[in-house]
Design a protein around this motif. Sequence first.
Motif, PDB file in Angstrom:
ATOM      1  N   LEU A  12       0.801  -1.225   0.000  1.00 29.40           N
ATOM      2  CA  LEU A  12       0.000   0.000   0.000  1.00 29.40           C
ATOM      3  C   LEU A  12       0.833   1.274   0.000  1.00 29.40           C
ATOM      4  O   LEU A  12       0.447   2.261  -0.618  1.00 29.40           O
ATOM      5  N   ASP A  13       1.973   1.261   0.721  1.00 26.89           N
ATOM      6  CA  ASP A  13       2.750   2.507   0.763  1.00 26.89           C
ATOM      7  C   ASP A  13       4.194   2.344   0.294  1.00 26.89           C
ATOM      8  O   ASP A  13       4.947   3.318   0.263  1.00 26.89           O
ATOM      9  N   GLY A  14       4.571   1.129  -0.073  1.00 26.22           N
ATOM     10  CA  GLY A  14       5.929   0.915  -0.582  1.00 26.22           C
ATOM     11  C   GLY A  14       6.991   0.823   0.489  1.00 26.22           C
ATOM     12  O   GLY A  14       8.174   0.645   0.183  1.00 26.22           O
ATOM     13  N   ALA A  15       6.608   0.939   1.757  1.00 18.73           N
ATOM     14  CA  ALA A  15       7.596   0.965   2.839  1.00 18.73           C
ATOM     15  C   ALA A  15       8.429  -0.320   2.855  1.00 18.73           C
ATOM     16  O   ALA A  15       7.933  -1.403   2.541  1.00 18.73           O
ATOM     17  N   VAL A  16       9.691  -0.163   3.252  1.00 17.40           N
ATOM     18  CA  VAL A  16      10.587  -1.318   3.369  1.00 17.40           C
ATOM     19  C   VAL A  16      10.186  -2.107   4.614  1.00 17.40           C
ATOM     20  O   VAL A  16      10.093  -1.543   5.706  1.00 17.40           O
ATOM     21  N   THR A  93      12.228  18.566   6.161  1.00 18.56           N
ATOM     22  CA  THR A  93      11.128  17.625   5.974  1.00 18.56           C
ATOM     23  C   THR A  93      10.599  17.170   7.323  1.00 18.56           C
ATOM     24  O   THR A  93      11.365  16.701   8.153  1.00 18.56           O
TER      25      THR A  93
ATOM     26  N   HIS B  50      12.918   2.918  -1.110  1.00 17.60           N
ATOM     27  CA  HIS B  50      12.189   3.059   0.156  1.00 17.60           C
ATOM     28  C   HIS B  50      10.692   3.043  -0.001  1.00 17.60           C
ATOM     29  O   HIS B  50       9.965   2.864   0.962  1.00 17.60           O
ATOM     30  N   ALA B  51      10.225   3.354  -1.194  1.00 19.53           N
ATOM     31  CA  ALA B  51       8.796   3.600  -1.369  1.00 19.53           C
ATOM     32  C   ALA B  51       8.496   3.682  -2.858  1.00 19.53           C
ATOM     33  O   ALA B  51       9.393   3.498  -3.686  1.00 19.53           O
ATOM     34  N   TYR B  52       7.253   3.986  -3.165  1.00 18.66           N
ATOM     35  CA  TYR B  52       6.909   4.275  -4.560  1.00 18.66           C
ATOM     36  C   TYR B  52       7.483   5.637  -4.921  1.00 18.66           C
ATOM     37  O   TYR B  52       7.717   6.490  -4.060  1.00 18.66           O
ATOM     38  N   ARG B  80       6.289  14.192   1.305  1.00 17.30           N
ATOM     39  CA  ARG B  80       6.926  14.674   2.533  1.00 17.30           C
ATOM     40  C   ARG B  80       7.370  16.139   2.418  1.00 17.30           C
ATOM     41  O   ARG B  80       8.397  16.527   2.971  1.00 17.30           O
ATOM     42  N   TYR B  82       8.390  17.918  -0.234  1.00 20.00           N
ATOM     43  CA  TYR B  82       9.377  18.362  -1.227  1.00 20.00           C
ATOM     44  C   TYR B  82       9.278  17.503  -2.479  1.00 20.00           C
ATOM     45  O   TYR B  82       8.696  16.418  -2.470  1.00 20.00           O
ATOM     46  N   TRP B  95       7.817   9.719  -2.043  1.00 20.43           N
ATOM     47  CA  TRP B  95       7.153   8.997  -0.966  1.00 20.43           C
ATOM     48  C   TRP B  95       5.638   8.859  -1.136  1.00 20.43           C
ATOM     49  O   TRP B  95       4.915   8.830  -0.139  1.00 20.43           O
ATOM     50  N   PRO B  96       5.109   8.770  -2.350  1.00 22.84           N
ATOM     51  CA  PRO B  96       3.652   8.642  -2.439  1.00 22.84           C
ATOM     52  C   PRO B  96       3.211   7.221  -2.083  1.00 22.84           C
ATOM     53  O   PRO B  96       3.982   6.274  -2.232  1.00 22.84           O
ATOM     54  N   ARG B  97       1.993   7.091  -1.606  1.00 22.72           N
ATOM     55  CA  ARG B  97       1.426   5.770  -1.336  1.00 22.72           C
ATOM     56  C   ARG B  97       0.688   5.287  -2.579  1.00 22.72           C
ATOM     57  O   ARG B  97       0.076   6.086  -3.291  1.00 22.72           O
ATOM     58  N   ASP B 351      16.237  19.621  -5.605  1.00 23.63           N
ATOM     59  CA  ASP B 351      15.125  19.524  -4.661  1.00 23.63           C
ATOM     60  C   ASP B 351      14.542  20.901  -4.357  1.00 23.63           C
ATOM     61  O   ASP B 351      15.268  21.892  -4.256  1.00 23.63           O
ATOM     62  N   THR B 353      11.306  22.514  -1.756  1.00 20.40           N
ATOM     63  CA  THR B 353      10.229  22.204  -0.814  1.00 20.40           C
ATOM     64  C   THR B 353       8.909  22.727  -1.370  1.00 20.40           C
ATOM     65  O   THR B 353       8.889  23.593  -2.252  1.00 20.40           O
TER      66      THR B 353
END
Lengths: 106, 552
Positions: A12-16, A93, B50-52, B80, B82, B95-97, B351, B353
């Motif tokens: 769902l969120d790609g988290a490791v 962030t 780490h993520a999509y 997040r 940026y 970092w999108p879900r 990058d 923000t």
Amino acid sequence: MTAQIVTANNLLDGAVVYRTPEGRWTTHIGAAQGAAGEAEAKALLAQAEADALHQIVVGPYLVEVEGAPGHWEYKSWRERIRAEGPTVPHDFTPEAEPRRTANGRE
Amino acid sequence: MYRYDDYDRQIVAERVEQYRDQVRRRISGELSEDEFRPLRLMNGLYLQLHAYMLRIAIPYGTLSSAQLRRLAEIGRRWDRGYGHFTTRQNIQFNWPRLADSPDILQALADVEMHAIQTSGNCIRNTTADQFAGVALDEIEDPRPWCEIIRQWSTFHPEFTFLPRKFKIAVTGSAHDRAALRVHDIGLALKRNAQGEVGFEVMIGGGQGRTPMLAPTIREFLPKADLLPYLEAALRVYNRAGRRDNIYKARIKILVGALGAAEYARQTEEEFQRIKAEGSVELLPAEIERIHAFFAPPPYETLSADVPEFVAAKLDDRRFARWARTNVSPHKQPGYAIVTITLKPVGGVPGDATSDQMDAIADLADRYGFGEIRVTHDQNLVLPDVKQSNLSALWAALKALNLGEANAGLVSDMIACPGLDYCNLANARSIPVAQAISRRFADLERQHEIGELRIKMSGCINACGHHHVGHIGILGVDKNGEEFYQITLGGSADEKASLGKILGPSVPREQVADAVETIIDTYLGLRKDGEKFLDTYRRVGIAPFKEKLYATA
């Protein structure tokens, strides 16, 4: 000792995430289940692949680690960065909210 | 700027709904990951370290202030806070879900944006000179042609499954700011002996593991023939490009194997066949319709002499320094083009923000006509600033930590996301860029060094354009340790060249030292008026090699 653990990304969120001895998935590498030999590793990966078929995780694979359960040490930069996040966090962030595990628990 | 018509709106809206259903089916288990992966990639959604990661197309690097605000909102609401501007003039969110991605695409569609064809073996987002339409040295505005290519290439049924990805870049200026020679196709608007404007067509350039500069296969192509000629060139590639080996699948390999002359011959043959069939006729009325979207904004009639600008430079050396590097001449008297470098000291190249994006959108409205450009070297541009407003603009940029006077200088580096984010990378790029940036934080020193383009990639795929960096840096993995190979003498402009390897790679903690040694060597060798590349081309690689490895 050298062992293998299973990692994947949460669907769902790609988290490791890492597979625990209880069969859950956690974002904490320390809680990962270690497999001592090839047969154990194969079995662990098979269980993880079943979870992938049930839309829990994506792309599970085995990773070599050193140490002991609760204190696994990464053997590659890549896996360290996957586990700990980018080495250059943005100071602007906001800290991400603690990520939930694939099955909804920390 | 181009505005969507009903047809554009409909196809993008339908695509979002189609994708929303695909995501629903993936989450419910109706689709496996193997079935879903190509579908998410067709909509710009990658799965990274780490993520999509969502890669959003910014057609030829042009954004409205409303679109930039929407990107800021996406960063804030679904990521997040940026985003990362890339060498393809796109933006990526790290970092999108998955579950949120249909809503993100809908939010993009609402401001006439999408993520279609930002992945896959298709024609990717067409890039362009970031100064298009306003450059003083421009023969003709390339943006209408970029838009024509965008419309032609979007969902083109014949070119949806090419042997490999395909990238087109266009410029209308003699000075190449779009890196044409390292694209699959580069198009440069040129004037022929009769004074007519048409395209020089370059084909088969690229970087990656086999860097090649694109040879010219057509010196002059009448503008009206653009689409049939592109169709012909791509058809030759689609038919004969390698599909058995991903590393040999790009058009550069085919052009290299056939030779430019043979590729040109086959393209010409196909082109004549297409023309005889009359299949892709670009009607004058359609060309005119697209051109109308790019009519000049309502400029004021101003004098070329702007006393306020001159006085401000005399009044503040720091502003004068920024004006020297970050302000470029505009075709309209009294106006200027401003480059906002996304390269603060110790920052992450490219990058921005969400707050910075919002603020830049406001500045684009206040000091321009609400337009922003993205550059291939990961900066932003305000294309239409009155010279009398430059001082106020600079003050506003400084407050955002974006007022660095470093465009084109040592700290204005290109760096890919590297191993901090990317699944393909072997080594990190960002910490190396940060170390170099901090080492050369003294602007006085940067200006003394002069134009110097450092470009770094975290792997052989060369997203950071290291092959064409004056100093190129490539991250490699040596037994689990990060090492960096240094190249010298690359260039991406109209005198394009590929860098040469300086010698054995160096460990990460020594890269900034190595760059400093190279720069000190150049400063010791340079003659009056020379830039780094001039000196390198005059003296060659040997003095740099000797200095670096003698002290190693």
